[in-house]
Structure formats: C-alpha cells, structure tokens
Design an enzyme around this catalytic site. Structure first.
Site, PDB file in Angstrom:
ATOM      1  NE  ARG A  78     -77.325   6.988   0.922  1.00 27.84           N
ATOM      2  CZ  ARG A  78     -77.022   7.646   2.036  1.00 27.84           C
ATOM      3  NH1 ARG A  78     -76.043   7.240   2.835  1.00 27.84           N
ATOM      4  NH2 ARG A  78     -77.694   8.748   2.335  1.00 27.84           N
ATOM      5  CD  GLN A 103     -75.184  12.711   9.091  1.00 27.67           C
ATOM      6  OE1 GLN A 103     -75.531  13.125  10.195  1.00 27.67           O
ATOM      7  NE2 GLN A 103     -75.397  11.485   8.656  1.00 27.67           N
ATOM      8  NE  ARG A 108     -71.379  13.394   3.259  1.00 26.55           N
ATOM      9  CZ  ARG A 108     -72.412  12.686   3.686  1.00 26.55           C
ATOM     10  NH1 ARG A 108     -72.516  11.401   3.404  1.00 26.55           N
ATOM     11  NH2 ARG A 108     -73.368  13.256   4.401  1.00 26.55           N
ATOM     12  CG  HIS A 192     -69.535   6.396   5.247  1.00 26.18           C
ATOM     13  ND1 HIS A 192     -70.324   5.371   4.810  1.00 26.18           N
ATOM     14  CD2 HIS A 192     -70.208   7.017   6.232  1.00 26.18           C
ATOM     15  CE1 HIS A 192     -71.452   5.394   5.514  1.00 26.18           C
ATOM     16  NE2 HIS A 192     -71.409   6.380   6.377  1.00 26.18           N
ATOM     17  CG  ASP A 236     -75.107   4.287  13.073  1.00 30.03           C
ATOM     18  OD1 ASP A 236     -75.825   5.255  12.791  1.00 30.03           O
ATOM     19  OD2 ASP A 236     -73.859   4.286  12.971  1.00 30.03           O
ATOM     20  CD  GLU A 294     -69.263   3.956   8.083  1.00 36.15           C
ATOM     21  OE1 GLU A 294     -70.396   3.479   7.892  1.00 36.15           O
ATOM     22  OE2 GLU A 294     -69.074   5.039   8.699  1.00 36.15           O
TER      23      GLU A 294
END
Ligand code: TA6
EC number: 5.1.3.15
Length: 320
Positions: A78, A103, A108, A192, A236, A294
């Site tokens: 995170r 997702q 990652r 990201h 978002d 991003e």
C-alpha cells in the site's frame, strides 16, 4: 536473485574513480537500495518490484507508504509504485483471458528477480561522478517467484523487464512486456504511483484540461475535465490524455509526470470512508498526504501476438 557466493554487501567506489552510485541489499535479500554520490536514493522491494522509497539529496521522501503496508509478500504494497499487469482493476467479466485474476493482476504479488545495475557515464560534475543509476528487474512465466495463482489463472508464456532509473532530479520507470507464447494475449499495464504531498486540500493537478475521463465514483460515467483538478472528496478517475501532468501544492510545482506510450492517467485519492475501509491504509488520515497519479495503458487491451513486445514508461521530475 542472482546468487554470487562472494557478493559484496554493497557495490562501492573503485579507488581513483569519481564517486559512484552504490547498490546495497538487505540481509534477507528482499530490498535493493541504490544511492547516488549526491545522496538521492531509491529502495525497491523484490516483492512486486515495488519502489517503496525515493528520497532527494536532503533525504526528503517523495512517495507515500502506509505505515501498515505489508512488505512481506502477504499482500500488495500500500504505497510506493505497485506495478499493475496484466489487468487493471477488477477483471471485466466479459474478458475470458483475465476473468480469474485478482484485482490489478499478479505482477504486484509476485517475487521479481534483481537482474543487475548499470550506471551512466555522465559528463556531470566529476566531483560527484556518475549521476545516474539504473536497476533492472525481471519476472517471467517460468519464474519461481511468480504468484502461484497466476500460472493457473493466466497460463501464457511471457517475460517482463522493469527498469528503474534514478537521476538527481527525476525517476524513470519503464516496463517491457514480451509475449513468449504461441498464442496472442491481451494485457493492460499501469504504474500505481503513490505521490507524497503535504496537504491534499492545497493540491492542484494540471495538464488534463479538456481530457475525457471515466469517473469511477460516479457510476463509471464518461466526462470531460474542465480546468485543473482539485481533490475535495473520494476521487477515482481514468483519464485519456497525452502530455505532461503537473502536481502543484499552494501554487508550487511538486512533480511533473511525463509518459512514453502510456495514454491513460488514473487519479486516485480514497478520502475518508475508503481509507477507513482499507485495513492496510494507515494512518487513516493519510489520505491528506497522498495522491495517486498512475500512468498506464488501461483504456482498452494491448493485444500481443507471439514474439511481440509492448513498452511503456513514466518519468517523475521533481519541481524546482
Ligand atoms: O487505481 C485506482 C484504483 O483502481 C482504485 O479503484 C482503488 O481500488 C485503488 O486502485 C486501490 O486498489 P487496491 O487493489 O490496491 O486496493
């Protein structure tokens, strides 16, 4: 990790040569840190090849990292720059190739291999020597570190090379995706990035004026950006735009993000409620000090035929 029995703890300067960038490894080999002679540094976690820290010459941190971020491989990181591949977001139910993936895919959540460092023969000031260092990381379908779920859910032969280049005033991350399979496959790529800011209420984002975007906070409706962006609640958005994106705070440029072959930019801030809802997001008011900008290719699919490659890159430059 390339095992070298007499591996020195850090690759240090050779006598007579101007100061060189150094590269060091954590005792458990999970972290690679590169430092320029002038003090700038980056730290990359092999889990996800996630850049978790970028500091300028006065050790001021440029990336936001949750204080509850998992760095042990049990959960995506995170903060920093998680790498998104081969699907962005929740896999669309109508896309068979990716529908069983988690997702944001598996890049990652896989352990990458450190492939090595290289430094540029810069003509910079001889006192400070080479002013650039590049770290290369790899992940392939044959890799031991590949997230086990990936092999089953996405059985394609592929190779990823991720390069992270640290200069004095900027950081470049570039990803090359190669299809080593007999079959074509579709993929999406995104970096990201969690940028650190001091006070999100004083931040404005420019460079996306008149661009089209999908507002994921408003039923994924398609809109057109008018003027600069201010963050005043959960945000978002998936923008489609070319050109540099600038993040300023109180009118002072903090970061300028330029892209190569990545036609989308996602702008994200979870704000209060979403931050509360994420267990690994701490402190809960941390949304005031972070902004995700991003770069990616997520508006559609990159379809790679056998032997094809896709390459995309971002450069984040520090405001002056
Ligand atoms: O890039 C923005 C976004 O897709 C948001 O929708 C939000 O879900 C965020 O990524 C974080 O996703 P994560 O899977 O890391 O919790």
């Amino acid at each position: 990790m390339v095992e070298r029995p007499n591996k020195p703890s850090s690759l240090v300067a050779t006598p007579g040569l101007p100061p060189q960038p150094t590269v060091s490894f954590s005792d458990d080999n999970s972290l690679v840190t590169a430092t320029l002679p002038t003090g700038e540094s980056i730290t990359v976690l092999l889990y996800g090849a996630t850049v978790i820290s970028w500091k300028d010459s006065s050790s001021s941190e440029k990336f936001w990292l949750s204080s509850a971020a998992k760095l042990d491989g049990t959960k995506p990181v995170r903060g920093g720059i998680p790498l998104i591949f081969p699907v962005f977001g929740p896999p669309p139910p109508d896309h068979a190739q990716t529908s069983s993936l988690p997702q944001h895919g598996f890049a990652r959540t896989s352990r990458w291999e450190f492939l090595g460092k290289s430094t540029s023969e810069s003509s910079g000031n001889q006192q400070t020597g080479d002013l650039s260092v590049k770290l290369d990381f790899g992940l392939s379908s044959a890799a031991n570190g590949l997230d086990p779920k990936a092999k089953e859910a996405w059985p394609y032969k592929f190779n990823l090379i991720y390069s992270v280049t640290l200069n004095r005033k900027d950081l470049t991350t570039s990803l090359v995706v190669t299809n080593d399979d007999e079959r074509p496959f579709d993929c999406q790529v995104l970096m990201h990035t969690y940028l650190k800011v001091n006070d999100i209420t004083k931040v404005s984002i420019s460079g996306l004026d008149n661009s089209s975007y999908i507002d994921k906070v408003d039923a994924a409706s398609t809109k057109t950006q008018s003027g600069e962006i201010q963050i005043e609640g959960e945000t978002d958005r998936v923008y489609t735009a070319d050109g540099p994106v600038t993040v300023a705070e109180g009118g002072k440029t903090l970061y300028t993000v330029t892209r190569d072959n990545l036609s989308n930019v996602v702008v994200w801030n979870p704000w209060i409620e979403k931050a509360k809802g994420m267990g690994d997001f701490e402190p809960k008011d941390g949304y005031k000090e972070m902004l995700c900008v991003e770069p990616g290719s997520v508006g559609g699919w990159q379809t790679l035929e056998k032997g094809d490659a896709f390459e995309g890159a971002q450069t984040i430059s520090l405001g002056v």
